[in-house]
Design a protein around this motif. Sequence first.
Motif, PDB file in Angstrom:
ATOM      1  N   SER A  77       0.817  -1.213   0.000  1.00  0.00           N
ATOM      2  CA  SER A  77       0.000   0.000   0.000  1.00  0.00           C
ATOM      3  C   SER A  77       0.853   1.266   0.000  1.00  0.00           C
ATOM      4  O   SER A  77       0.342   2.363  -0.244  1.00  0.00           O
ATOM      5  CB  SER A  77      -0.928   0.006   1.221  1.00  0.00           C
ATOM      6  N   LEU A  78       2.147   1.111   0.283  1.00  0.00           N
ATOM      7  CA  LEU A  78       3.066   2.251   0.333  1.00  0.00           C
ATOM      8  C   LEU A  78       4.036   2.274  -0.848  1.00  0.00           C
ATOM      9  O   LEU A  78       4.832   3.205  -0.968  1.00  0.00           O
ATOM     10  CB  LEU A  78       3.879   2.215   1.633  1.00  0.00           C
ATOM     11  N   SER A  79       3.971   1.254  -1.699  1.00  0.00           N
ATOM     12  CA  SER A  79       5.003   1.108  -2.728  1.00  0.00           C
ATOM     13  C   SER A  79       5.010   2.255  -3.739  1.00  0.00           C
ATOM     14  O   SER A  79       6.079   2.724  -4.154  1.00  0.00           O
ATOM     15  CB  SER A  79       4.858  -0.236  -3.443  1.00  0.00           C
ATOM     16  N   ALA A  80       3.829   2.717  -4.151  1.00  0.00           N
ATOM     17  CA  ALA A  80       3.786   3.798  -5.139  1.00  0.00           C
ATOM     18  C   ALA A  80       4.401   5.079  -4.565  1.00  0.00           C
ATOM     19  O   ALA A  80       5.132   5.800  -5.259  1.00  0.00           O
ATOM     20  CB  ALA A  80       2.358   4.047  -5.598  1.00  0.00           C
ATOM     21  N   LEU A  81       4.113   5.356  -3.293  1.00  0.00           N
ATOM     22  CA  LEU A  81       4.692   6.528  -2.642  1.00  0.00           C
ATOM     23  C   LEU A  81       6.210   6.391  -2.530  1.00  0.00           C
ATOM     24  O   LEU A  81       6.952   7.344  -2.765  1.00  0.00           O
ATOM     25  CB  LEU A  81       4.084   6.719  -1.258  1.00  0.00           C
ATOM     26  N   ARG A  82       6.658   5.213  -2.156  1.00  0.00           N
ATOM     27  CA  ARG A  82       8.099   4.972  -2.035  1.00  0.00           C
ATOM     28  C   ARG A  82       8.777   5.168  -3.381  1.00  0.00           C
ATOM     29  O   ARG A  82       9.816   5.826  -3.489  1.00  0.00           O
ATOM     30  CB  ARG A  82       8.341   3.566  -1.499  1.00  0.00           C
ATOM     31  N   ASP A  83       8.201   4.610  -4.427  1.00  0.00           N
ATOM     32  CA  ASP A  83       8.804   4.714  -5.754  1.00  0.00           C
ATOM     33  C   ASP A  83       8.870   6.172  -6.217  1.00  0.00           C
ATOM     34  O   ASP A  83       9.864   6.605  -6.816  1.00  0.00           O
ATOM     35  CB  ASP A  83       8.014   3.879  -6.764  1.00  0.00           C
ATOM     36  N   ALA A  84       7.816   6.927  -5.922  1.00  0.00           N
ATOM     37  CA  ALA A  84       7.790   8.336  -6.313  1.00  0.00           C
ATOM     38  C   ALA A  84       8.898   9.112  -5.604  1.00  0.00           C
ATOM     39  O   ALA A  84       9.500  10.034  -6.177  1.00  0.00           O
ATOM     40  CB  ALA A  84       6.428   8.945  -5.986  1.00  0.00           C
ATOM     41  N   HIS A  85       9.178   8.751  -4.371  1.00  0.00           N
ATOM     42  CA  HIS A  85      10.247   9.415  -3.620  1.00  0.00           C
ATOM     43  C   HIS A  85      11.619   9.021  -4.152  1.00  0.00           C
ATOM     44  O   HIS A  85      12.517   9.862  -4.307  1.00  0.00           O
ATOM     45  CB  HIS A  85      10.138   9.041  -2.137  1.00  0.00           C
ATOM     46  N   VAL A  86      11.798   7.750  -4.459  1.00  0.00           N
ATOM     47  CA  VAL A  86      13.090   7.258  -4.943  1.00  0.00           C
ATOM     48  C   VAL A  86      13.485   7.934  -6.250  1.00  0.00           C
ATOM     49  O   VAL A  86      14.642   8.324  -6.439  1.00  0.00           O
ATOM     50  CB  VAL A  86      13.053   5.724  -5.113  1.00  0.00           C
ATOM     51  N   LEU A 251      12.751   5.110 -12.570  1.00  0.00           N
ATOM     52  CA  LEU A 251      12.863   6.481 -13.079  1.00  0.00           C
ATOM     53  C   LEU A 251      12.347   6.554 -14.516  1.00  0.00           C
ATOM     54  O   LEU A 251      11.632   7.499 -14.880  1.00  0.00           O
ATOM     55  CB  LEU A 251      14.310   6.961 -13.007  1.00  0.00           C
ATOM     56  N   ARG A 252      12.678   5.585 -15.322  1.00  0.00           N
ATOM     57  CA  ARG A 252      12.183   5.574 -16.704  1.00  0.00           C
ATOM     58  C   ARG A 252      10.659   5.524 -16.730  1.00  0.00           C
ATOM     59  O   ARG A 252      10.015   6.278 -17.462  1.00  0.00           O
ATOM     60  CB  ARG A 252      12.765   4.382 -17.473  1.00  0.00           C
ATOM     61  N   LEU A 255       9.205   8.898 -15.651  1.00  0.00           N
ATOM     62  CA  LEU A 255       9.341   9.913 -16.704  1.00  0.00           C
ATOM     63  C   LEU A 255       8.339   9.667 -17.830  1.00  0.00           C
ATOM     64  O   LEU A 255       7.735  10.614 -18.356  1.00  0.00           O
ATOM     65  CB  LEU A 255      10.766   9.905 -17.259  1.00  0.00           C
ATOM     66  N   GLU A 256       8.150   8.421 -18.179  1.00  0.00           N
ATOM     67  CA  GLU A 256       7.201   8.097 -19.250  1.00  0.00           C
ATOM     68  C   GLU A 256       5.772   8.453 -18.853  1.00  0.00           C
ATOM     69  O   GLU A 256       4.926   8.716 -19.722  1.00  0.00           O
ATOM     70  CB  GLU A 256       7.301   6.614 -19.600  1.00  0.00           C
ATOM     71  N   ALA A 257       5.496   8.466 -17.537  1.00  0.00           N
ATOM     72  CA  ALA A 257       4.151   8.796 -17.067  1.00  0.00           C
ATOM     73  C   ALA A 257       3.882  10.297 -17.038  1.00  0.00           C
ATOM     74  O   ALA A 257       2.727  10.724 -16.892  1.00  0.00           O
ATOM     75  CB  ALA A 257       3.934   8.216 -15.662  1.00  0.00           C
ATOM     76  N   LEU A 258       4.926  11.118 -17.168  1.00  0.00           N
ATOM     77  CA  LEU A 258       4.742  12.567 -17.181  1.00  0.00           C
ATOM     78  C   LEU A 258       4.091  13.007 -18.488  1.00  0.00           C
ATOM     79  O   LEU A 258       4.230  12.339 -19.523  1.00  0.00           O
ATOM     80  CB  LEU A 258       6.091  13.263 -17.032  1.00  0.00           C
ATOM     81  N   PRO A 259       3.402  14.152 -18.482  1.00  0.00           N
ATOM     82  CA  PRO A 259       2.835  14.677 -19.730  1.00  0.00           C
ATOM     83  C   PRO A 259       3.942  14.952 -20.748  1.00  0.00           C
ATOM     84  O   PRO A 259       5.082  15.248 -20.382  1.00  0.00           O
ATOM     85  CB  PRO A 259       2.149  15.980 -19.282  1.00  0.00           C
ATOM     86  N   VAL A 263      11.075  18.646 -21.535  1.00  0.00           N
ATOM     87  CA  VAL A 263      11.775  18.163 -20.341  1.00  0.00           C
ATOM     88  C   VAL A 263      11.717  16.639 -20.282  1.00  0.00           C
ATOM     89  O   VAL A 263      12.735  15.965 -20.059  1.00  0.00           O
ATOM     90  CB  VAL A 263      11.155  18.782 -19.070  1.00  0.00           C
ATOM     91  N   ARG A 264      10.534  16.095 -20.490  1.00  0.00           N
ATOM     92  CA  ARG A 264      10.347  14.641 -20.452  1.00  0.00           C
ATOM     93  C   ARG A 264      11.185  13.962 -21.538  1.00  0.00           C
ATOM     94  O   ARG A 264      11.895  12.980 -21.282  1.00  0.00           O
ATOM     95  CB  ARG A 264       8.866  14.315 -20.634  1.00  0.00           C
ATOM     96  N   THR A 265      11.120  14.473 -22.739  1.00  0.00           N
ATOM     97  CA  THR A 265      11.846  13.883 -23.868  1.00  0.00           C
ATOM     98  C   THR A 265      13.352  13.888 -23.627  1.00  0.00           C
ATOM     99  O   THR A 265      14.045  12.884 -23.844  1.00  0.00           O
ATOM    100  CB  THR A 265      11.516  14.640 -25.166  1.00  0.00           C
ATOM    101  N   GLU A 266      13.873  15.022 -23.153  1.00  0.00           N
ATOM    102  CA  GLU A 266      15.310  15.139 -22.928  1.00  0.00           C
ATOM    103  C   GLU A 266      15.773  14.222 -21.795  1.00  0.00           C
ATOM    104  O   GLU A 266      16.846  13.613 -21.875  1.00  0.00           O
ATOM    105  CB  GLU A 266      15.679  16.582 -22.618  1.00  0.00           C
ATOM    106  N   ALA A 267      14.971  14.121 -20.730  1.00  0.00           N
ATOM    107  CA  ALA A 267      15.348  13.273 -19.599  1.00  0.00           C
ATOM    108  C   ALA A 267      15.381  11.800 -20.014  1.00  0.00           C
ATOM    109  O   ALA A 267      16.311  11.066 -19.668  1.00  0.00           O
ATOM    110  CB  ALA A 267      14.382  13.479 -18.441  1.00  0.00           C
TER     111      ALA A 267
END
Length: 291
Positions: A77-86, A251-252, A255-259, A263-267
């Motif tokens: 239940s905490l994994s998505a939050l953890r991943d977002a922080h990492v 991280l990939r 980034l792919e989930a961002l609009p 910035v997204r393309t370059e990252a």
Amino acid sequence: MTVPADERGLGADLRAGALDQMRAIAAALAGTTARHRGVHEARKAIRRLRAVLELAHARFGRRAQRLDARLKTLAGSLSALRDAHVVVDLAGRLARRATDEEERRRWSAARRRLVVRRQQLLASTLAQDPAFATRLAEVARLETALRRLPWNRLDPEDVRRALARSLRRVERARVSATATAATVEQRHRWRRRLRRLRMQWNALKTLRQREPESDPAVRRLLAWLRRKAPGFRTVSEAVDALGAEQDLGLLRVALEALPESQVRTEALAGLPGPGPGGARSVAPADAAQNT
């Protein structure tokens, strides 16, 4: 003062260590000044607790299995939050380690987008579970269940068998993960098995350091582990390297989930790959996070 029999010995020591981790989970989730770090610390404490619980698997049977399943659900239940922080932390490290100003600008911009995403996810989670009250109530119930386990019945042979089982699981996972056609999931399974063994080893080392003369069984178990797995430093390095590889994958995905944006393309284009300058280049800073 004489210590009661059920408060002495290996079982009592492991029970105390398990309760320490349970309290760490509660404290991490109850903190309000650094929510993201708290979630991360709570998940680490859950993993350490599950590793200790597995040492008593043979003695506790289904009771331990049910408790472990509930801990796994809590961690999930905490994994998505953890991943977002990492991924925020990783983007920040990539910015700090950039070799030129353009690369630094790219990762700093990506990090800002990921910080917004992280905050939105936390706000959504807290709207559903204000102050993590539901999760903290579950932690309290889990602590009660943990205390009721028959820790005084646990003997060194139970723990040795559990450690032998962990070693076998690590070896099976290693064979699969190092095969020519190994999948990403097989590599991550190897990492999880390695990490569990390391946590069990560290739990015994902590007992030994806390009470050097408390129970000779701990010294014998550690000596047995050193004979069976002499390359433990290599084990730890493998855990960290595989963890760094997994975090780059996270991280990939983030980034792919961002609009869509420049910035997204370059990252995405600038993501490091495996090998020199890639996953291993972020491993040392990830060591504390991936234990």
